[in-house]
Design a protein around this motif. Structure first.
Motif, PDB file in Angstrom:
ATOM      1  N   ARG A 137       0.816  -1.226   0.000  1.00 16.57           N
ATOM      2  CA  ARG A 137       0.000   0.000   0.000  1.00 16.57           C
ATOM      3  C   ARG A 137       0.843   1.266   0.000  1.00 16.57           C
ATOM      4  O   ARG A 137       0.477   2.268  -0.616  1.00 16.57           O
ATOM      5  CB  ARG A 137      -0.948  -0.006   1.199  1.00 16.57           C
ATOM      6  N   LYS A 138       1.960   1.209   0.698  1.00 20.73           N
ATOM      7  CA  LYS A 138       2.824   2.391   0.751  1.00 20.73           C
ATOM      8  C   LYS A 138       4.256   1.920   0.914  1.00 20.73           C
ATOM      9  O   LYS A 138       4.591   1.270   1.912  1.00 20.73           O
ATOM     10  CB  LYS A 138       2.423   3.306   1.915  1.00 20.73           C
ATOM     11  N   THR A 139       5.082   2.237  -0.031  1.00 20.49           N
ATOM     12  CA  THR A 139       6.473   1.798  -0.009  1.00 20.49           C
ATOM     13  C   THR A 139       7.164   2.265   1.272  1.00 20.49           C
ATOM     14  O   THR A 139       7.087   3.443   1.647  1.00 20.49           O
ATOM     15  CB  THR A 139       7.232   2.341  -1.235  1.00 20.49           C
ATOM     16  N   GLY A 140       7.789   1.305   1.924  1.00 24.75           N
ATOM     17  CA  GLY A 140       8.511   1.615   3.154  1.00 24.75           C
ATOM     18  C   GLY A 140       7.696   1.451   4.409  1.00 24.75           C
ATOM     19  O   GLY A 140       8.243   1.453   5.521  1.00 24.75           O
ATOM     20  N   THR A 141       6.373   1.326   4.265  1.00 20.05           N
ATOM     21  CA  THR A 141       5.496   1.144   5.435  1.00 20.05           C
ATOM     22  C   THR A 141       5.017  -0.311   5.438  1.00 20.05           C
ATOM     23  O   THR A 141       4.026  -0.658   4.797  1.00 20.05           O
ATOM     24  CB  THR A 141       4.294   2.097   5.385  1.00 20.05           C
ATOM     25  N   PHE A 142       5.760  -1.136   6.127  1.00 22.11           N
ATOM     26  CA  PHE A 142       5.459  -2.565   6.140  1.00 22.11           C
ATOM     27  C   PHE A 142       4.393  -2.889   7.180  1.00 22.11           C
ATOM     28  O   PHE A 142       4.474  -2.443   8.334  1.00 22.11           O
ATOM     29  CB  PHE A 142       6.728  -3.375   6.418  1.00 22.11           C
ATOM     30  N   LYS A 143       3.410  -3.660   6.727  1.00 24.57           N
ATOM     31  CA  LYS A 143       2.314  -4.069   7.598  1.00 24.57           C
ATOM     32  C   LYS A 143       2.023  -5.551   7.401  1.00 24.57           C
ATOM     33  O   LYS A 143       2.372  -6.138   6.370  1.00 24.57           O
ATOM     34  CB  LYS A 143       1.045  -3.262   7.293  1.00 24.57           C
ATOM     35  N   SER A 144       1.353  -6.130   8.383  1.00 22.75           N
ATOM     36  CA  SER A 144       0.920  -7.521   8.246  1.00 22.75           C
ATOM     37  C   SER A 144      -0.274  -7.586   7.310  1.00 22.75           C
ATOM     38  O   SER A 144      -0.870  -6.552   6.965  1.00 22.75           O
ATOM     39  CB  SER A 144       0.528  -8.096   9.613  1.00 22.75           C
ATOM     40  N   ILE A 145      -0.646  -8.789   6.909  1.00 24.04           N
ATOM     41  CA  ILE A 145      -1.788  -8.937   6.012  1.00 24.04           C
ATOM     42  C   ILE A 145      -3.084  -8.497   6.686  1.00 24.04           C
ATOM     43  O   ILE A 145      -4.090  -8.293   6.009  1.00 24.04           O
ATOM     44  CB  ILE A 145      -1.919 -10.402   5.528  1.00 24.04           C
ATOM     45  N   ARG A 146      -3.070  -8.313   7.994  1.00 24.80           N
ATOM     46  CA  ARG A 146      -4.240  -7.786   8.701  1.00 24.80           C
ATOM     47  C   ARG A 146      -4.142  -6.287   8.941  1.00 24.80           C
ATOM     48  O   ARG A 146      -4.997  -5.705   9.618  1.00 24.80           O
ATOM     49  CB  ARG A 146      -4.435  -8.528  10.021  1.00 24.80           C
ATOM     50  N   GLY A 147      -3.087  -5.679   8.428  1.00 25.30           N
ATOM     51  CA  GLY A 147      -2.963  -4.223   8.518  1.00 25.30           C
ATOM     52  C   GLY A 147      -2.234  -3.706   9.727  1.00 25.30           C
ATOM     53  O   GLY A 147      -2.206  -2.487   9.958  1.00 25.30           O
ATOM     54  N   THR A 148      -1.593  -4.574  10.494  1.00 26.44           N
ATOM     55  CA  THR A 148      -0.858  -4.127  11.678  1.00 26.44           C
ATOM     56  C   THR A 148       0.543  -3.689  11.283  1.00 26.44           C
ATOM     57  O   THR A 148       1.276  -4.444  10.632  1.00 26.44           O
ATOM     58  CB  THR A 148      -0.750  -5.271  12.710  1.00 26.44           C
ATOM     59  N   PRO A 149       0.962  -2.463  11.647  1.00 29.13           N
ATOM     60  CA  PRO A 149       2.323  -2.008  11.327  1.00 29.13           C
ATOM     61  C   PRO A 149       3.358  -2.956  11.908  1.00 29.13           C
ATOM     62  O   PRO A 149       3.185  -3.478  13.025  1.00 29.13           O
ATOM     63  CB  PRO A 149       2.402  -0.626  11.985  1.00 29.13           C
TER      64      PRO A 149
END
Length: 337
Positions: A137-149
């Motif tokens: 969704r946003k390069t450099g902002t890694f999140k889990s498949i459930r949307g947790t940073p």
């Protein structure tokens, strides 16, 4: 979606002897579904049928039983995990995990990361495997498949110099290596991957996972049937019900560890009606594919009778006085998907 075909099967000998609260046996056949995934409970109210002069109305209800495909292993405190060595792209890996009722694994702690890394390490041909983390969704902002940073997951250890978003197409999906370190990789590249099935309960101490069957514990401290039943219920399960020969074989293995124990309670009794043994899951013993009595049993011996059941070390049943104290087996079933 393929249609489901249900077939109700009743035996004439059973039907002829039915009366109040006696249940009919139901078998069901489902296209392309393993037989042990579905249980049908059937019954009818004989009293109301007799009063009205009508034929008994038979009601059937369906219970989906939990089932985990082969190859998943239990990681205490985390869940069930499986490494797929047959490489897939990230999207294909997501779909394959969903097929098992699972999801791409997301380490929520250092202990989980170590456990997943250990699974990878035990497969030397696998250098790294997809996990459920990305920055799509946003390069450099890694999140889990459930949307947790990733920084809120409790574990976010990268390999040196990573993530680097290398190459003209960038790297937006995450792999884990045998050291438990992350690396960003292209999502369309093919990697092994790890699927995870979380458990919706906290597993009490001492329970062991038997693949495809559930979690079991052998309590060697003796108790009455009611006391044993309560202990299992307090654990979130029930006295073990041996539906199949396979399950019986697995439970008997506990006697190899507890060599001083030769007889233990299981979840069967005929307290309500003499001779009609019913499991703690509401099934008549005659419905189950394992009903291996010791020769001459059940005999309902003694002045007060014998309404509860133990399993001998030899893998045979014996009816006993429910007030006697025996070790016992508890079972926590697999959660349904």
């Amino acid at each position: 979606m393929r249609p489901l075909f249900l077939t109700l099967v009743t035996a004439a000998s059973v039907v002829s002897s039915l009366h109040d609260d006696r249940r009919l046996r139901c078998d069901c056949h489902l296209n392309q579904v393993n037989y042990h995934q579905i249980d049908l409970t059937c019954g009818y109210n004989a009293t109301s049928s007799q009063d009205s002069g009508q034929q008994p109305q038979i009601d059937c209800s369906k219970e989906i039983r939990g089932r985990v495909p082969r190859g998943y292993e239990h990681v205490p405190g985390a869940g069930l995990y499986k490494l797929f060595r047959t490489g897939r792209s990230y999207e294909q890996a997501l779909a394959r995990c969903r097929q098992d009722g699972a999801e791409l694994a997301v380490p929520g702690s250092a202990a989980e990361a170590r456990a997943i890394a250990d699974i990878v390490r035990r497969n030397p041909a696998v250098k790294e495997a997809f996990v459920g983390i990305n920055d799509l969704r946003k390069t450099g902002t890694f999140k889990s498949i459930r949307g947790t940073p990733i920084h809120s997951l409790g574990y976010h250890q990268w390999s040196p110099g990573q993530p680097d978003n290398n190459g003209p197409f960038g790297e937006q999906c995450v792999t884990i290596n045998a050291e438990g370190r992350y690396n960003d990789n292209r999502c369309d590249w093919v990697f092994a991957f790890v699927c995870q099935r979380s458990l919706p309960f906290v597993l009490p101490a001492g329970y062991k996972y038997v693949p495809q069957l559930g979690f079991y514990k052998h309590y060697t401290t003796a108790d009455t049937y009611e006391g044993a039943k309560k202990r299992c219920l307090d654990d979130g399960g029930h006295l073990a019900v041996l539906d199949t020969q396979e399950e019986a074989e697995e439970v008997i293995k506990y006697y190899d560890v507890n060599k001083d124990v030769t007889e233990s309670y299981v979840g069967l009794n005929d307290i309500e009606e003499e001779g009609a043994f019913v499991s703690e899951t509401g099934k008549l013993l005659t419905w189950l594919s394992f009903a291996n009595w010791y020769p001459g049993e059940p005999n309902n011996a003694g002045p007060t009778g014998e309404d509860c059941v133990t399993l001998y070390v030899a893998g045979t049943y014996n009816d006993v006085d429910c007030r006697l104290r025996y070790p016992f087996f508890c079972e926590i079933p697999l959660p349904s998907s």
